[in-house]
Write a protein that holds these residues in place. Structure first.
Motif, PDB file in Angstrom:
ATOM      1  N   ALA A 140       0.830  -1.206   0.000  1.00  0.00           N
ATOM      2  CA  ALA A 140       0.000   0.000   0.000  1.00  0.00           C
ATOM      3  C   ALA A 140       0.867   1.259   0.000  1.00  0.00           C
ATOM      4  O   ALA A 140       0.575   2.230  -0.729  1.00  0.00           O
ATOM      5  N   TRP A 141       1.937   1.267   0.781  1.00  0.00           N
ATOM      6  CA  TRP A 141       2.795   2.450   0.858  1.00  0.00           C
ATOM      7  C   TRP A 141       3.516   2.684  -0.471  1.00  0.00           C
ATOM      8  O   TRP A 141       3.532   3.813  -0.993  1.00  0.00           O
ATOM      9  N   TYR A 142       4.116   1.637  -1.043  1.00  0.00           N
ATOM     10  CA  TYR A 142       4.865   1.799  -2.291  1.00  0.00           C
ATOM     11  C   TYR A 142       3.934   2.142  -3.457  1.00  0.00           C
ATOM     12  O   TYR A 142       4.318   2.884  -4.367  1.00  0.00           O
ATOM     13  N   ARG A 143       2.719   1.615  -3.443  1.00  0.00           N
ATOM     14  CA  ARG A 143       1.766   1.991  -4.495  1.00  0.00           C
ATOM     15  C   ARG A 143       1.411   3.471  -4.403  1.00  0.00           C
ATOM     16  O   ARG A 143       1.348   4.180  -5.412  1.00  0.00           O
ATOM     17  N   GLU A 144       1.181   3.946  -3.177  1.00  0.00           N
ATOM     18  CA  GLU A 144       0.811   5.344  -2.991  1.00  0.00           C
ATOM     19  C   GLU A 144       1.944   6.285  -3.395  1.00  0.00           C
ATOM     20  O   GLU A 144       1.721   7.292  -4.075  1.00  0.00           O
ATOM     21  N   LYS A 145       3.175   5.970  -2.990  1.00  0.00           N
ATOM     22  CA  LYS A 145       4.284   6.894  -3.211  1.00  0.00           C
ATOM     23  C   LYS A 145       4.909   6.762  -4.600  1.00  0.00           C
ATOM     24  O   LYS A 145       5.356   7.754  -5.175  1.00  0.00           O
ATOM     25  N   PHE A 146       4.959   5.541  -5.147  1.00  0.00           N
ATOM     26  CA  PHE A 146       5.709   5.325  -6.389  1.00  0.00           C
ATOM     27  C   PHE A 146       4.908   4.648  -7.488  1.00  0.00           C
ATOM     28  O   PHE A 146       5.444   4.408  -8.573  1.00  0.00           O
ATOM     29  N   GLY A 147       3.659   4.304  -7.224  1.00  0.00           N
ATOM     30  CA  GLY A 147       2.824   3.722  -8.257  1.00  0.00           C
ATOM     31  C   GLY A 147       3.251   2.343  -8.722  1.00  0.00           C
ATOM     32  O   GLY A 147       3.061   1.985  -9.890  1.00  0.00           O
ATOM     33  N   VAL A 148       3.829   1.560  -7.834  1.00  0.00           N
ATOM     34  CA  VAL A 148       4.319   0.235  -8.226  1.00  0.00           C
ATOM     35  C   VAL A 148       3.163  -0.688  -8.569  1.00  0.00           C
ATOM     36  O   VAL A 148       2.020  -0.491  -8.127  1.00  0.00           O
ATOM     37  N   ASP A 149       3.481  -1.716  -9.327  1.00  0.00           N
ATOM     38  CA  ASP A 149       2.495  -2.718  -9.724  1.00  0.00           C
ATOM     39  C   ASP A 149       2.699  -4.003  -8.907  1.00  0.00           C
ATOM     40  O   ASP A 149       2.559  -5.101  -9.429  1.00  0.00           O
ATOM     41  N   TRP A 150       3.067  -3.854  -7.650  1.00  0.00           N
ATOM     42  CA  TRP A 150       3.276  -5.009  -6.793  1.00  0.00           C
ATOM     43  C   TRP A 150       1.930  -5.569  -6.328  1.00  0.00           C
ATOM     44  O   TRP A 150       0.910  -4.869  -6.326  1.00  0.00           O
ATOM     45  N   GLU A 151       1.958  -6.815  -5.879  1.00  0.00           N
ATOM     46  CA  GLU A 151       0.741  -7.416  -5.340  1.00  0.00           C
ATOM     47  C   GLU A 151       1.079  -8.375  -4.205  1.00  0.00           C
ATOM     48  O   GLU A 151       2.193  -8.908  -4.129  1.00  0.00           O
ATOM     49  N   VAL A 152       0.116  -8.552  -3.332  1.00  0.00           N
ATOM     50  CA  VAL A 152       0.221  -9.535  -2.262  1.00  0.00           C
ATOM     51  C   VAL A 152      -0.530 -10.777  -2.698  1.00  0.00           C
ATOM     52  O   VAL A 152      -1.695 -10.705  -3.106  1.00  0.00           O
ATOM     53  N   ILE A 153       0.136 -11.902  -2.640  1.00  0.00           N
ATOM     54  CA  ILE A 153      -0.455 -13.170  -3.033  1.00  0.00           C
ATOM     55  C   ILE A 153      -0.690 -13.992  -1.778  1.00  0.00           C
ATOM     56  O   ILE A 153       0.235 -14.241  -1.006  1.00  0.00           O
ATOM     57  N   ASP A 154      -1.925 -14.416  -1.564  1.00  0.00           N
ATOM     58  CA  ASP A 154      -2.259 -15.145  -0.337  1.00  0.00           C
ATOM     59  C   ASP A 154      -2.306 -16.650  -0.594  1.00  0.00           C
ATOM     60  O   ASP A 154      -1.897 -17.127  -1.661  1.00  0.00           O
ATOM     61  N   ALA A 155      -2.794 -17.383   0.381  1.00  0.00           N
ATOM     62  CA  ALA A 155      -2.747 -18.848   0.336  1.00  0.00           C
ATOM     63  C   ALA A 155      -3.513 -19.426  -0.845  1.00  0.00           C
ATOM     64  O   ALA A 155      -3.197 -20.522  -1.321  1.00  0.00           O
ATOM     65  N   ARG A 156      -4.506 -18.706  -1.348  1.00  0.00           N
ATOM     66  CA  ARG A 156      -5.287 -19.239  -2.472  1.00  0.00           C
ATOM     67  C   ARG A 156      -4.464 -19.366  -3.745  1.00  0.00           C
ATOM     68  O   ARG A 156      -4.715 -20.271  -4.564  1.00  0.00           O
ATOM     69  N   ASP A 157      -3.497 -18.461  -3.928  1.00  0.00           N
ATOM     70  CA  ASP A 157      -2.746 -18.430  -5.184  1.00  0.00           C
ATOM     71  C   ASP A 157      -1.250 -18.633  -5.002  1.00  0.00           C
ATOM     72  O   ASP A 157      -0.496 -18.498  -5.966  1.00  0.00           O
ATOM     73  N   ILE A 158      -0.805 -18.945  -3.783  1.00  0.00           N
ATOM     74  CA  ILE A 158       0.638 -19.032  -3.535  1.00  0.00           C
ATOM     75  C   ILE A 158       1.290 -20.099  -4.401  1.00  0.00           C
ATOM     76  O   ILE A 158       2.471 -20.002  -4.757  1.00  0.00           O
ATOM     77  N   GLY A 159       0.538 -21.118  -4.785  1.00  0.00           N
ATOM     78  CA  GLY A 159       1.094 -22.186  -5.611  1.00  0.00           C
ATOM     79  C   GLY A 159       1.554 -21.728  -6.976  1.00  0.00           C
ATOM     80  O   GLY A 159       2.327 -22.431  -7.635  1.00  0.00           O
ATOM     81  N   SER A 160       1.131 -20.551  -7.407  1.00  0.00           N
ATOM     82  CA  SER A 160       1.605 -20.027  -8.685  1.00  0.00           C
ATOM     83  C   SER A 160       3.035 -19.519  -8.597  1.00  0.00           C
ATOM     84  O   SER A 160       3.694 -19.338  -9.618  1.00  0.00           O
ATOM     85  N   LEU A 161       3.504 -19.274  -7.368  1.00  0.00           N
ATOM     86  CA  LEU A 161       4.849 -18.744  -7.153  1.00  0.00           C
ATOM     87  C   LEU A 161       5.804 -19.760  -6.577  1.00  0.00           C
ATOM     88  O   LEU A 161       6.977 -19.816  -6.961  1.00  0.00           O
ATOM     89  N   VAL A 162       5.349 -20.536  -5.602  1.00  0.00           N
ATOM     90  CA  VAL A 162       6.237 -21.420  -4.865  1.00  0.00           C
ATOM     91  C   VAL A 162       5.476 -22.666  -4.451  1.00  0.00           C
ATOM     92  O   VAL A 162       4.294 -22.613  -4.103  1.00  0.00           O
ATOM     93  N   GLY A 163       6.163 -23.801  -4.533  1.00  0.00           N
ATOM     94  CA  GLY A 163       5.538 -25.055  -4.174  1.00  0.00           C
ATOM     95  C   GLY A 163       5.678 -25.381  -2.697  1.00  0.00           C
ATOM     96  O   GLY A 163       6.220 -24.612  -1.913  1.00  0.00           O
TER      97      GLY A 163
END
Length: 424
Positions: A140-163
């Motif tokens: 939230a802070w980095y989006r507000e200050k710098f407009g980043v395209d970051w996202e938080v991935i929770d348990a529902r989708d974590i398998g797309s990043l790490v097994g």
């Protein structure tokens, strides 16, 4: 198990890079990692007579043996810079870190360089509600200050990043990517030589003396008269040739192991996108999939340099199997260690000391930042660029450190380990 960097074993240093030490040059660069070579490339292309010397082999330090991860931001976090120095400095530093991603990619596209860039993003891995809430606040802070395209991935989708079942939340930065560090820095060294600079190995700088026309530097291979000197030694900085510079940073050890190739199927189970990954802790682990489908993990048991490699490998393998028990049957083929440079404020710095320029202090973010900072310093010397943001903030040591004996690393390691264990 080999006690040498996998990257260098996979892509050996090219022959024919080095030459003889000249008696004089326009710019003498001390240190042949990404900082020194990036500065040398820009200076030599601008027509300056450049000599690069190194106490060891060319690109023999952390620049050829790190984890090969590139992403924006600095170790302290620009949120910290924002709080201490205000929005203008923070925004300039953020933009510099963003440019660092671009400059590595530009070098990758140069003649004779192929760093095997993999654009799978960068993921800070965590578990539980506390990490989820922390990641939400950061994004939230980095989006507000710098407009980043970051996202938080929770348990529902974590398998797309790490097994596996260990991690269940992540902070994902899509602009991050991986490189083969030996291919990057050796290719850069070859480019530096191609544009006319001289590279000299096994040539430590011992002392510097001011003269009316610059500095006279005493080295292991003789004296060099230089109009300008750049000290780009980073994690391998010692009290020679500048005791004052050694006081300003602390060398810290980092250690890495890789498995044998696990195959595309298993590698995709562990890191489906091939994202660069790290745990959001003080004594963190960083992990990735290599281009030939090995699994790499790095980190440290404590902050000291020169730890026993077998003990470090045992510790890192234990951590790897905690995260991914499915890798139990795969052998560890390489274990190695190197030094990174940690300034007390965790911010990179450019400055002048004892008549020389210096640039260092990336604290584990060096693939991109070292390349960018070296480029920026060269632009300042050439008069083509305004002062880099990294040259505009104070760079202070501590009264209890003389650059020779970082006695405080042991208690700091104990404190960090305790705080990590209790989740603070």
């Amino acid at each position: 198990m080999k006690h040498l960097p996998f990257w260098v074993d996979d892509f050996p240093r090219p022959t024919g890079l080095t030459g003889d030490l000249p008696g004089e040059c326009d710019v003498l660069v001390v240190g042949s990692g990404l900082t020194g070579l990036s500065a040398a490339l820009r200076l030599a292309e601008a027509g300056r007579g450049v000599t690069v010397i190194d106490a060891g082999e060319i690109a023999g330090g952390a620049s050829s043996m790190n984890g090969g991860m590139v992403s924006p931001d600095i170790k302290a976090g620009v949120d910290t810079v924002y709080a201490v120095y205000g929005p203008r400095i923070a925004h300039e530093m953020w933009q510099a870190s963003v440019r660092s991603i671009e400059i590595v990619a530009e070098i990758d596209r140069r003649q004779g360089v192929d760093a095997l860039i993999h654009r799978g993003g960068m993921a800070a891995l965590g578990r539980g509600g506390k990490d989820l809430r922390r990641f939400d606040r950061i994004v939230a802070w980095y989006r507000e200050k710098f407009g980043v395209d970051w996202e938080v991935i929770d348990a529902r989708d974590i398998g797309s990043l790490v097994g596996g079942d260990y991690f269940n939340v992540a902070l994902f930065e899509p602009e991050g990517y991986g490189v083969h560090p030996a291919r990057l820095v050796f290719g850069l060294a070859a480019e530096v030589k191609r544009v006319g600079a001289i590279l000299v190995d096994k040539c430590a700088a011992r002392s510097m003396e001011s003269t009316p026309s610059g500095l006279l530097v005493e080295t292991d291979k003789g004296r060099v008269k230089a109009g300008e000197v750049i000290l780009a030694t980073n994690g391998y900085t010692t009290r020679e040739p500048s005791r004052e510079l050694a006081r300003l940073i602390v060398p810290v050890g980092s250690y890495i192991i890789v498995t044998e190739p696990v195959g595309e199927e298993m590698a995709s189970r562990v890191f489906p996108r091939g994202s660069m990954s790290y745990t959001k802790k003080r004594l963190l682990h960083y992990m990735r999939r290599t281009p030939d489908d090995r699994i790499l993990i790095g980190g440290r048991r404590n902050l000291h340099t020169g730890l026993d490699l077998d003990e470090s490998a045992t510790d890192l393998r234990r951590a790897l199997l905690t995260y991914f028990p499915e890798l139990e049957s795969y052998e560890i083929t390489h274990a190695w260690g190197g030094n990174l440079a940690v300034p007390f404020d965790l911010i990179p710095h450019i400055g002048r000391i004892d008549g020389a320029w210096y640039a260092l202090g990336y604290a584990g973010h060096g693939v991109g930042l070292a390349t960018q900072v070296g480029h920026d310093l060269a632009g300042m010397i050439l008069g083509e660029d305004p002062p880099s943001v990294f040259s505009t903030i104070p760079h202070d040591g501590r009264f209890y450190y003389n650059g020779a004996n970082p006695w405080f690393l042991t208690p700091a390691s104990i404190l960090y380990r305790t705080l990590d264990r209790i989740g603070r």
